[in-house]
Design an enzyme around this catalytic site. Structure first.
Site, PDB file in Angstrom:
ATOM      1  N   SER A 152       0.872  -1.157  -0.221  1.00 26.82           N
ATOM      2  CA  SER A 152       0.078   0.034   0.058  1.00 26.82           C
ATOM      3  C   SER A 152       0.974   1.307   0.137  1.00 26.82           C
ATOM      4  O   SER A 152       2.044   1.078   0.492  1.00 26.82           O
ATOM      5  CB  SER A 152      -0.878   0.035   1.282  1.00 26.82           C
ATOM      6  OG  SER A 152      -1.296   1.542   1.669  1.00 26.82           O
ATOM      7  N   TYR A 165      -2.940  -0.440   9.723  1.00 21.55           N
ATOM      8  CA  TYR A 165      -2.895  -0.890   8.299  1.00 21.55           C
ATOM      9  C   TYR A 165      -1.275  -0.467   7.755  1.00 21.55           C
ATOM     10  O   TYR A 165      -0.795  -1.600   7.225  1.00 21.55           O
ATOM     11  CB  TYR A 165      -3.959  -0.005   7.626  1.00 21.55           C
ATOM     12  CG  TYR A 165      -4.028  -0.577   6.161  1.00 21.55           C
ATOM     13  CD1 TYR A 165      -4.532  -1.869   5.699  1.00 21.55           C
ATOM     14  CD2 TYR A 165      -3.826   0.241   5.156  1.00 21.55           C
ATOM     15  CE1 TYR A 165      -4.716  -2.036   4.365  1.00 21.55           C
ATOM     16  CE2 TYR A 165      -3.680  -0.079   3.750  1.00 21.55           C
ATOM     17  CZ  TYR A 165      -4.471  -1.179   3.471  1.00 21.55           C
ATOM     18  OH  TYR A 165      -4.555  -1.731   1.879  1.00 21.55           O
TER      19      TYR A 165
HETATM   20  N1  LIG Z   1      -8.719  -0.606  -2.656  1.00 23.18           N
HETATM   21  C1  LIG Z   1      -7.285   0.133  -2.524  1.00 23.18           C
HETATM   22  O1  LIG Z   1      -7.567   1.468  -2.878  1.00 23.18           O
HETATM   23  C2  LIG Z   1      -6.305  -0.480  -2.078  1.00 23.18           C
HETATM   24  C3  LIG Z   1      -5.138   0.231  -1.986  1.00 23.18           C
HETATM   25  C4  LIG Z   1      -3.843  -0.005  -1.291  1.00 23.18           C
HETATM   26  C5  LIG Z   1      -3.881  -1.404  -1.222  1.00 23.18           C
HETATM   27  N2  LIG Z   1      -5.213  -2.449  -1.337  1.00 23.18           N
HETATM   28  C6  LIG Z   1      -4.829  -3.758  -0.922  1.00 23.18           C
HETATM   29  O2  LIG Z   1      -5.080  -4.636  -1.970  1.00 23.18           O
HETATM   30  C7  LIG Z   1      -5.639  -5.744  -1.365  1.00 23.18           C
HETATM   31  C8  LIG Z   1      -6.809  -6.119  -2.229  1.00 23.18           C
HETATM   32  O3  LIG Z   1      -7.744  -5.143  -1.886  1.00 23.18           O
HETATM   33  P1  LIG Z   1      -9.339  -5.226  -2.488  1.00 23.18           P
HETATM   34  O4  LIG Z   1      -9.690  -3.674  -2.935  1.00 23.18           O
HETATM   35  O5  LIG Z   1      -9.608  -6.259  -3.278  1.00 23.18           O
HETATM   36  O6  LIG Z   1      -9.976  -5.577  -1.171  1.00 23.18           O
HETATM   37  P2  LIG Z   1     -11.480  -5.656  -0.645  1.00 23.18           P
HETATM   38  O7  LIG Z   1     -11.621  -5.277   0.802  1.00 23.18           O
HETATM   39  O8  LIG Z   1     -12.409  -5.407  -1.750  1.00 23.18           O
HETATM   40  O9  LIG Z   1     -11.365  -7.321  -0.433  1.00 23.18           O
HETATM   41  C9  LIG Z   1     -10.626  -8.058   0.351  1.00 23.18           C
HETATM   42  C10 LIG Z   1     -11.042  -9.413   0.345  1.00 23.18           C
HETATM   43  O10 LIG Z   1     -10.366 -10.185   1.137  1.00 23.18           O
HETATM   44  C11 LIG Z   1     -11.513 -11.009   2.132  1.00 23.18           C
HETATM   45  N3  LIG Z   1     -10.851 -11.591   3.203  1.00 23.18           N
HETATM   46  C12 LIG Z   1     -10.876 -10.538   4.410  1.00 23.18           C
HETATM   47  N4  LIG Z   1     -10.583 -11.302   5.646  1.00 23.18           N
HETATM   48  C13 LIG Z   1     -10.114 -12.656   5.095  1.00 23.18           C
HETATM   49  C14 LIG Z   1      -9.439 -13.667   5.592  1.00 23.18           C
HETATM   50  N5  LIG Z   1      -9.205 -13.698   6.952  1.00 23.18           N
HETATM   51  N6  LIG Z   1      -9.359 -14.774   4.650  1.00 23.18           N
HETATM   52  C15 LIG Z   1      -9.740 -14.842   3.454  1.00 23.18           C
HETATM   53  N7  LIG Z   1     -10.411 -13.565   2.881  1.00 23.18           N
HETATM   54  C16 LIG Z   1     -10.512 -12.708   3.503  1.00 23.18           C
HETATM   55  C17 LIG Z   1     -12.788 -10.268   1.975  1.00 23.18           C
HETATM   56  O11 LIG Z   1     -13.742 -11.073   2.218  1.00 23.18           O
HETATM   57  C18 LIG Z   1     -12.592  -9.468   0.570  1.00 23.18           C
HETATM   58  O12 LIG Z   1     -13.210 -10.256  -0.431  1.00 23.18           O
HETATM   59  C19 LIG Z   1      -5.743  -5.650  -0.020  1.00 23.18           C
HETATM   60  O13 LIG Z   1      -4.531  -6.345   0.589  1.00 23.18           O
HETATM   61  C20 LIG Z   1      -5.836  -4.171   0.233  1.00 23.18           C
HETATM   62  O14 LIG Z   1      -5.471  -3.920   1.600  1.00 23.18           O
HETATM   63  C21 LIG Z   1      -6.100  -1.917  -1.595  1.00 23.18           C
END
Ligand SMILES: NC(=O)c1ccc[n+]([C@@H]2O[C@H](COP(=O)([O-])OP(=O)(O)OC[C@H]3O[C@@H](n4cnc5c(N)ncnc54)[C@H](O)[C@@H]3O)[C@@H](O)[C@H]2O)c1
Length: 271
Positions: A152, A165
């Site tokens: 991130s 985070y």
């Molecule tokens: N969306 C953004 O802007 C952004 C920015 C930087 C980093 N990220 C990172 O990118 C990655 C993907 O993000 P995203 O947007 O797809 O997130 P999201 O929140 O849309 O999806 C995360 C998924 O992880 C699943 N999950 C949560 N806990 C879990 C567990 N214990 N076991 C298995 N699955 C679990 C949730 O059900 C969800 O489907 C994450 O690590 C997030 O932190 C996202």
């Protein structure tokens, strides 16, 4: 397509595959001819996602799998190996934030809820480590494999509020570098570990924080845009190419790196 970028037939597991970026990535990889294993916590959501993914390709499979449940990850891994004979790549997409691990403007760091902090560290750090160990063991046996983690913008620069985070994602960067080094030194040059660091993409987790109901930016949203040279948020499909690159032959001499996909956010001083 050049063979450097060909991922046809590769068996790729994606955790958090019912989410915005990870789920979109899983479907993209499927559309590029990979066999994709959708893993996420909730069975109903996994089934619904796989059903919609099958309109792209029949090579979509799913399992309910909590990334913190090592025994379940092993069970799923054994099933994948029994069915497909190998696992070529792992995308560690499960991750996210938790309100108690966040310091809102009216609070200070002393209000941190340590139990929520622990949960965020566990989900993002241990939830990346455990699948990497379980699937990585198979990659070591095969003498080949690629792991892609999600970092991130908050891992290197301080982004206010998101303490837990940020700490967890900084640790994911370190884990990426550490495992990349260890795998290459001990198991050869064909097992690689890298990460992508998305800039600001609007998803369910941050929509309310960054945009108002009418689509205009909140104060924080405007701050992000002002610090992003491209002057906009990312679209989910703008992360797919970076992950594809890190998974395929084109990046075969790349390991331990974190690739920023951020419209320039990470290099801009704001001045
Ligand atoms: N969306 C953004 O802007 C952004 C920015 C930087 C980093 N990220 C990172 O990118 C990655 C993907 O993000 P995203 O947007 O797809 O997130 P999201 O929140 O849309 O999806 C995360 C998924 O992880 C699943 N999950 C949560 N806990 C879990 C567990 N214990 N076991 C298995 N699955 C679990 C949730 O059900 C969800 O489907 C994450 O690590 C997030 O932190 C996202």
């Amino acid at each position: 397509m050049s063979s450097l970028f060909n991922i046809k037939g590769k068996v790729i597991a994606v955790t958090g595959a019912t989410g915005a970026l990870a789920g979109g990535t899983a479907k993209y990889l499927l559309s590029e001819g990979a066999t994709v294993i959708f893993l996420s916590r909730n069975l109903e959501k996994v089934n619904a996602t796989v059903e919609s993914a099958r309109t792209i390709s029949e090579q979509a499979y799913g399992y309910a799998c909590d990334v913190l449940d090592e025994a379940r990850i092993r069970e799923v891994k054994d099933d994948i190996i029994a069915q497909f004979g190998r696992i070529d790549a792992l995308v560690n997409g499960a991750g996210g934030n938790m309100p108690g691990a966040t310091i809102s403007p009216d609070k200070t760091v002393f209000d941190l809820a340590i139990s929520d902090y622990d949960s965020v560290m566990d989900l993002n750090l241990k939830g990346t480590l455990l699948p990497s160990l379980v699937f990585g063991e198979e990659m070591v046996k095969q003498k080949a494999g690629s792991i892609v983690n999600f970092s991130s913008m908050s891992s290197e620069q301080v982004i206010t509020r998101v303490l837990g985070y940020s700490n967890a994602k900084a640790a994911v960067d370190n884990l990426t570098r550490w495992m990349a080094t260890d795998f290459a030194q001990k198991f050869g040059d064909k097992i690689r570990v890298n990460a992508v660091a998305p800039g600001f993409f609007i998803g369910d987790q941050n929509r309310k924080l960054l945009t108002n109901e009418d689509g205009s930016y909140t104060e924080r949203g405007q701050q992000v845009i002002s610090n992003t040279p491209m002057g906009r948020f990312g679209e989910a499909n703008e992360i797919y190419g970076a992950i594809h690159y890190l998974l395929c032959e084109a990046s075969r001499f790349v390991t331990g790196t974190t690739l920023n996909v951020d419209g320039g956010f990470s290099v801009y001083s704001g001045v």
